[in-house]
Design an enzyme around this catalytic site. Structure first.
Site, PDB file in Angstrom:
ATOM      1  N   HIS A  54     -21.771  -0.343 -40.942  1.00  0.00           N
ATOM      2  CA  HIS A  54     -20.838  -0.026 -42.027  1.00  0.00           C
ATOM      3  C   HIS A  54     -21.290  -0.714 -43.308  1.00  0.00           C
ATOM      4  O   HIS A  54     -21.748  -1.855 -43.283  1.00  0.00           O
ATOM      5  CB  HIS A  54     -19.400  -0.434 -41.662  1.00  0.00           C
ATOM      6  CG  HIS A  54     -19.191  -1.905 -41.422  1.00  0.00           C
ATOM      7  ND1 HIS A  54     -18.907  -2.780 -42.448  1.00  0.00           N
ATOM      8  CD2 HIS A  54     -19.214  -2.653 -40.299  1.00  0.00           C
ATOM      9  CE1 HIS A  54     -18.742  -4.004 -41.952  1.00  0.00           C
ATOM     10  NE2 HIS A  54     -18.943  -3.958 -40.644  1.00  0.00           N
ATOM     11  N   ASP A 103     -19.043  -0.802 -45.924  1.00  0.00           N
ATOM     12  CA  ASP A 103     -17.858  -1.341 -46.597  1.00  0.00           C
ATOM     13  C   ASP A 103     -17.719  -2.822 -46.246  1.00  0.00           C
ATOM     14  O   ASP A 103     -18.239  -3.292 -45.230  1.00  0.00           O
ATOM     15  CB  ASP A 103     -16.581  -0.562 -46.241  1.00  0.00           C
ATOM     16  CG  ASP A 103     -16.228  -0.622 -44.767  1.00  0.00           C
ATOM     17  OD1 ASP A 103     -17.160  -0.607 -43.934  1.00  0.00           O
ATOM     18  OD2 ASP A 103     -15.035  -0.705 -44.442  1.00  0.00           O
ATOM     19  N   GLU A 127     -14.856   0.666 -41.914  1.00  0.00           N
ATOM     20  CA  GLU A 127     -14.801  -0.152 -40.704  1.00  0.00           C
ATOM     21  C   GLU A 127     -13.842  -1.298 -40.911  1.00  0.00           C
ATOM     22  O   GLU A 127     -13.084  -1.660 -40.020  1.00  0.00           O
ATOM     23  CB  GLU A 127     -16.194  -0.694 -40.367  1.00  0.00           C
ATOM     24  CG  GLU A 127     -16.337  -1.153 -38.912  1.00  0.00           C
ATOM     25  CD  GLU A 127     -15.902  -2.593 -38.682  1.00  0.00           C
ATOM     26  OE1 GLU A 127     -15.677  -2.971 -37.520  1.00  0.00           O
ATOM     27  OE2 GLU A 127     -15.766  -3.354 -39.655  1.00  0.00           O
ATOM     28  N   GLU A 128     -13.872  -1.883 -42.103  1.00  0.00           N
ATOM     29  CA  GLU A 128     -13.032  -3.052 -42.386  1.00  0.00           C
ATOM     30  C   GLU A 128     -11.600  -2.655 -42.734  1.00  0.00           C
ATOM     31  O   GLU A 128     -10.724  -3.504 -42.836  1.00  0.00           O
ATOM     32  CB  GLU A 128     -13.635  -3.870 -43.536  1.00  0.00           C
ATOM     33  CG  GLU A 128     -15.048  -4.379 -43.278  1.00  0.00           C
ATOM     34  CD  GLU A 128     -15.114  -5.496 -42.261  1.00  0.00           C
ATOM     35  OE1 GLU A 128     -14.096  -5.770 -41.593  1.00  0.00           O
ATOM     36  OE2 GLU A 128     -16.206  -6.087 -42.110  1.00  0.00           O
TER      37      GLU A 128
HETATM   38 ZN   LIG Z   1     -18.528  -5.698 -39.536  1.00  0.00          ZN
END
Ligand SMILES: [Zn+2]
Length: 391
Positions: free
Chosen positions: A72, A74, A140-141
């Protein structure tokens, strides 16, 4: 000339891609991967009530085996920027340490994968003996609704089939080479709600205090471990995270009490078996009194990638390049590997996680070089003869 993971990481860190912002990070990967001969797709995922999120899928090669490199771009917000010694999006390198939000979680690892792939392709006439893909999400975060799940569904519709995946989450507690993750525990949230009868605190016989019952039920639910652990997992664990009555008075017995809890569970359990176990314990402790449990929907299932040729290939490449024999672990929180495992075996290996999500997140540039060497070794062996994997 070999690719420079430090320069790549620095460029990525300078993209302010706090979820859900793309911040230029995927555009940068697009440029580098297109230049290396990848077919690049940038997919915007949309869901009513959530922010649109951009994701990226890039593939080179048409044959098997097909190795997916996932990650990811982000990052979590920097927090109070004034407390950073170096700007969170400046990409400063001081005394062999690169600072920035996402340095270890996980733009650094993406840069290493990129450098390793560029070098591997350059050494093999520009094409792999099989296929390599980058599966990169920008969600993802955050709530992870418009991220890897939708990207995988999109790829499946396209007919993409994956043989193995390496996710670049920061897996090492202290030194590069400490730990590979071969699975993750599942996660389930619930709220225990006990209702009684409100009344005057001086006349308890005329009321039914739910606090007495919720305390008994909580004690019973926590009393025994949920299991004894399994071959690759710690025992499943239930933790209460909040107990609430919300009573502002001192002389009223309340009518309701609530307690929230989270369970991290291993491969002895499913959501269904956990619900049954917790409800049975609660029922016994409630002694016929009223209670109910509201379970929140969860997309966090337990999974395990059984040790075998693929896990062995990855861990021996790590041992060879770092001098450390990595532990095969299932510890920690959940990750996007829980979605990828529905499509192909997945293991996780990345940088050292000591500074992730912190002020002054940073990575040793020597670690970027070493991780690139590990990924390169994995690629060379995966696409080389006699890897022991399906070719
Ligand atoms: Zn991560």
């Amino acid at each position: 000339m070999s690719a420079d993971p430090i320069a790549l990481a620095r460029d990525l860190l300078r993209c302010p891609s706090v979820t859900p912002a793309e911040g230029g990070a995927l555009a940068y990967l697009d440029k580098v991967l297109s230049g290396a001969g990848f077919t690049v797709h940038r997919i915007v995922s949309v869901e009513p009530g959530t922010d649109d999120v951009e994701n990226l899928y890039a593939r080179i090669g048409t044959e098997g085996p097909h190795l997916v490199l996932a990650g990811h771009t982000d990052v979590v917000p920097p927090g109070d920027e004034a407390r950073w010694r170096h700007g969170p999006f400046a990409g400063d390198i001081v005394d062999g340490v690169l600072f920035g939000r996402g340095a270890v979680d996980m733009k650094g690892a993406i840069a290493c994968k990129l450098a390793a792939v560029l070098d591997h392709l350059a050494a093999n006439g520009g094409r792999p003996k099989g296929s390599i893909s980058f599966l990169i999400t920008g969600d993802e975060e955050g709530i992870a609704v418009n991220g890897t799940v939708k990207l995988l569904q999109w790829a499946a519709v396209l007919g993409e089939k994956f043989d193995h995946c390496i996710l670049g989450e920061p897996t090492n507690p202290k030194d590069l080479g400490d730990m590979v993750k071969i699975g993750r525990r599942g996660s389930l949230n619930g709220t225990l709600i006990v209702t009684g009868t409100q009344g005057h605190v001086a006349y308890p016989a005329l009321a039914d205090n739910p606090v007495r019952r919720i305390v008994a039920i909580m004690a019973a639910v926590m009393a025994e471990p949920l299991d004894a652990g399994s071959a690759h997992f710690d025992p499943s664990n239930l933790e209460f995270t909040s107990v609430d009555v919300g009573n502002k008075t001192v002389n009223v017995i309340p009518s309701e009490a609530r307690a929230r809890f989270n369970i991290r569970f291993n491969d002895h359990h499913s959501h269904t078996s956990l619900r049954a176990l917790v409800e049975a314990r609660a029922r016994t402790a409630a002694k016929g009194g009223h209670f109910r449990i509201e379970w929140e929907p969860s997309n966090a299932d337990v999974f395990l990638t059984e040790p075998g040729p693929f896990v062995e290939l990855v861990s021996s490449a790590i041992a060879e390049m770092t001098g450390r024999q990595p532990a095969l672990s299932t510890s920690g929180g959940t990750s996007d590997a829980r979605f990828i495992k529905n499509y192909c075996p997945v293991v996780e290996f990345g940088l050292v996680n000591a500074t992730m999500h912190k002020i002054d997140e940073c990575v040793a540039t020597a670690d970027l070089v070493a991780l690139t060497a590990v990924y390169r070794r994995i690629l060379d062996r995966y696409f080389g003869a006699g890897s022991g994997l399906p070719q």
